[in-house]
Design a protein around this motif. Structure first.
Motif, PDB file in Angstrom:
ATOM      1  N   CYS A 311       0.837  -1.212   0.000  1.00 37.94           N
ATOM      2  CA  CYS A 311       0.000   0.000   0.000  1.00 37.94           C
ATOM      3  C   CYS A 311       0.867   1.255   0.000  1.00 37.94           C
ATOM      4  CB  CYS A 311      -0.933   0.004   1.207  1.00 37.94           C
ATOM      5  SG  CYS A 311      -2.246  -1.234   1.109  1.00 37.94           S
ATOM      6  N   THR A 312       1.953   1.230   0.782  1.00 38.48           N
ATOM      7  CA  THR A 312       2.846   2.402   0.819  1.00 38.48           C
ATOM      8  C   THR A 312       3.518   2.609  -0.526  1.00 38.48           C
ATOM      9  OG1 THR A 312       3.260   2.012   3.185  1.00 38.48           O
ATOM     10  CG2 THR A 312       4.824   3.403   1.997  1.00 38.48           C
ATOM     11  N   THR A 313       3.954   1.523  -1.136  1.00 41.28           N
ATOM     12  CA  THR A 313       4.601   1.634  -2.456  1.00 41.28           C
ATOM     13  C   THR A 313       3.632   2.188  -3.493  1.00 41.28           C
ATOM     14  OG1 THR A 313       6.029  -0.265  -1.925  1.00 41.28           O
ATOM     15  CG2 THR A 313       5.817   0.348  -4.247  1.00 41.28           C
ATOM     16  N   MET A 314       2.410   1.704  -3.494  1.00 37.45           N
ATOM     17  CA  MET A 314       1.415   2.201  -4.447  1.00 37.45           C
ATOM     18  C   MET A 314       1.082   3.665  -4.183  1.00 37.45           C
ATOM     19  SD  MET A 314      -1.201  -1.056  -4.746  1.00 37.45           S
ATOM     20  CE  MET A 314      -2.186  -0.242  -6.003  1.00 37.45           C
ATOM     21  N   TYR A 315       0.979   4.021  -2.907  1.00 37.39           N
ATOM     22  CA  TYR A 315       0.686   5.425  -2.561  1.00 37.39           C
ATOM     23  C   TYR A 315       1.787   6.337  -3.083  1.00 37.39           C
ATOM     24  CZ  TYR A 315      -0.192   9.621   0.221  1.00 37.39           C
ATOM     25  OH  TYR A 315      -0.423  10.919   0.618  1.00 37.39           O
ATOM     26  N   ALA A 316       3.054   5.939  -2.884  1.00 33.89           N
ATOM     27  CA  ALA A 316       4.173   6.746  -3.371  1.00 33.89           C
ATOM     28  C   ALA A 316       4.145   6.859  -4.887  1.00 33.89           C
ATOM     29  CB  ALA A 316       5.499   6.131  -2.892  1.00 33.89           C
ATOM     30  N   ALA A 317       3.815   5.767  -5.554  1.00 33.07           N
ATOM     31  CA  ALA A 317       3.780   5.784  -7.026  1.00 33.07           C
ATOM     32  C   ALA A 317       2.664   6.711  -7.518  1.00 33.07           C
ATOM     33  CB  ALA A 317       3.564   4.362  -7.551  1.00 33.07           C
ATOM     34  N   PHE A 318       1.496   6.643  -6.894  1.00 35.35           N
ATOM     35  CA  PHE A 318       0.406   7.526  -7.302  1.00 35.35           C
ATOM     36  C   PHE A 318       0.716   8.994  -7.016  1.00 35.35           C
ATOM     37  CE2 PHE A 318      -2.508   3.686  -6.813  1.00 35.35           C
ATOM     38  CZ  PHE A 318      -2.689   3.555  -8.190  1.00 35.35           C
ATOM     39  N   ARG A 319       1.436   9.243  -5.932  1.00 38.67           N
ATOM     40  CA  ARG A 319       1.833  10.621  -5.615  1.00 38.67           C
ATOM     41  C   ARG A 319       2.770  11.169  -6.692  1.00 38.67           C
ATOM     42  NH1 ARG A 319       0.032  14.329  -1.967  1.00 38.67           N
ATOM     43  NH2 ARG A 319       2.176  14.912  -1.443  1.00 38.67           N
TER      44      ARG A 319
END
Length: 324
Positions: A311-319
């Motif tokens: 979830c953290t990796t996806m959040y960073a990618a979307f940011r």
């Protein structure tokens, strides 16, 4: 009601009772004078009385009682009838209110019939009475003064609407989320009211400015040229305001579309992030005996750590992509 009545000789107001009967009698007794009778929203009886005193045409009188006429010039025998729309602005409601002034111009008399709160002619009368050299031209001078006063009112209304249009432009392009469509449509409707009053007036005023109207002294043409200049200027300003409102509406709709796309991307990003732990939890929530690491002591903690990492990796990618 009858607002004011005056008899003028050589540009000077005569000290006489302010009644239509007095004005009519003075025109009979003194050949070198003319009269100006002003009425505001008269009832039919009052207007019929004035009609009989000055010989006004019954069709023109009928139109004067109906305050929804188009700006125009009409001739009835030796008299001239000029109809103008008056405008005033109610800022609290973003509303352009309209009224009407009918001007009956004869060889030695002027009768003005006004409807609506705006376009008061008391100031125009007072200013004209202070200019004896102009008032000495007779009824054409009164016609010019009334037209000039009403057109000046147009410019004041256009200036007020322009302020509101500037406010809308600032709101549309501000960083805050705003809902300006309703106000834009309101102002567009009011600008349309302005155009209905102003645009048809251009041709009649040009006739006066060129001295092409029988019964109006050609020497008055320079005064009317000034009125035409004002009409053209405010007409162009009105067209510009309408164009600005169209642009503001298109910009607002485009911005709403962009905002909706941004919202959809944010929603899609959060759904994608939420889908990963939901999927993992769903798999391990099934009632099967033989599942990898099902009875491992550290399995629960590792699965939680895995969910958090993904979830953290996806959040960073979307940011980084600008979706969040």
């Amino acid at each position: 009601m009858i607002v004011d009545c005056g008899v003028y000789a050589e540009g000077v107001r005569q000290e006489l009772p302010r009644t239509p009967e007095t004005v009519a009698q003075a025109l009979v007794d003194h050949k070198g004078c003319f009269g100006w009778v002003g009425l505001h929203e008269p009832n039919p009886e009052e207007l019929v009385t004035v009609q009989k005193l000055f010989g006004l045409h019954e069709l023109a009188v009928e139109d004067a009682l109906k305050p929804h006429q188009r700006p125009k010039i009409e001739r009835y025998g030796e008299s001239l009838v000029v109809v103008l729309r008056t405008l005033w602005y109610v800022d609290a409601e973003d509303a352009v209110e309209t009224g009407q002034v009918s001007i009956f111009v004869g060889d030695r008399y002027v009768v003005t019939v006004r409807h609506g709160k705006g376009g008061g002619l008391a100031t125009a009368r007072q200013e004209l009475e202070e200019r004896a050299s102009v008032l000495g031209h007779g009824p054409p001078a009164v016609l010019w003064a009334v037209c000039d006063s009403i057109v000046d009112g147009y410019e004041a209304v256009a200036a007020s609407v322009e302020v509101d249009v500037d406010e809308i432009e600032s709101s549309v392009f501000s960083k805050d989320r705003t809902s300006d469509a309703e106000r834009i449509y309101t102002l567009k409707r009011e600008v349309l009211e302005m155009r209905r009053a102003i645009v048809p007036l251009r041709e009649p005023m040009e006739l006066f400015a060129h001295g092409d109207v029988r019964g109006i002294d050609p020497e008055a043409a320079p005064f009317f040229r000034d009125v035409v200049d004002h009409v053209i200027r405010v007409s162009d300003q009105t067209e510009a305001l309408d164009a600005l409102l169209n642009s503001a509406l298109n910009a607002h709709l485009a911005r709403v579309s962009v905002q909706q796309n941004d919202d959809m991307r944010r929603i899609a990003a959060w759904v994608a992030i939420a889908a990963v732990p939901t999927m993992i939890a769903g798999i391990y929530g099934m009632n099967f005996e033989n599942m990898p690491e099902l009875r491992w002591y550290y399995g629960y903690f590792i699965i939680l750590a895995l969910m958090a990492t993904i979830c953290t990796t996806m959040y960073a990618a979307f940011r980084r992509a600008g979706w969040l």
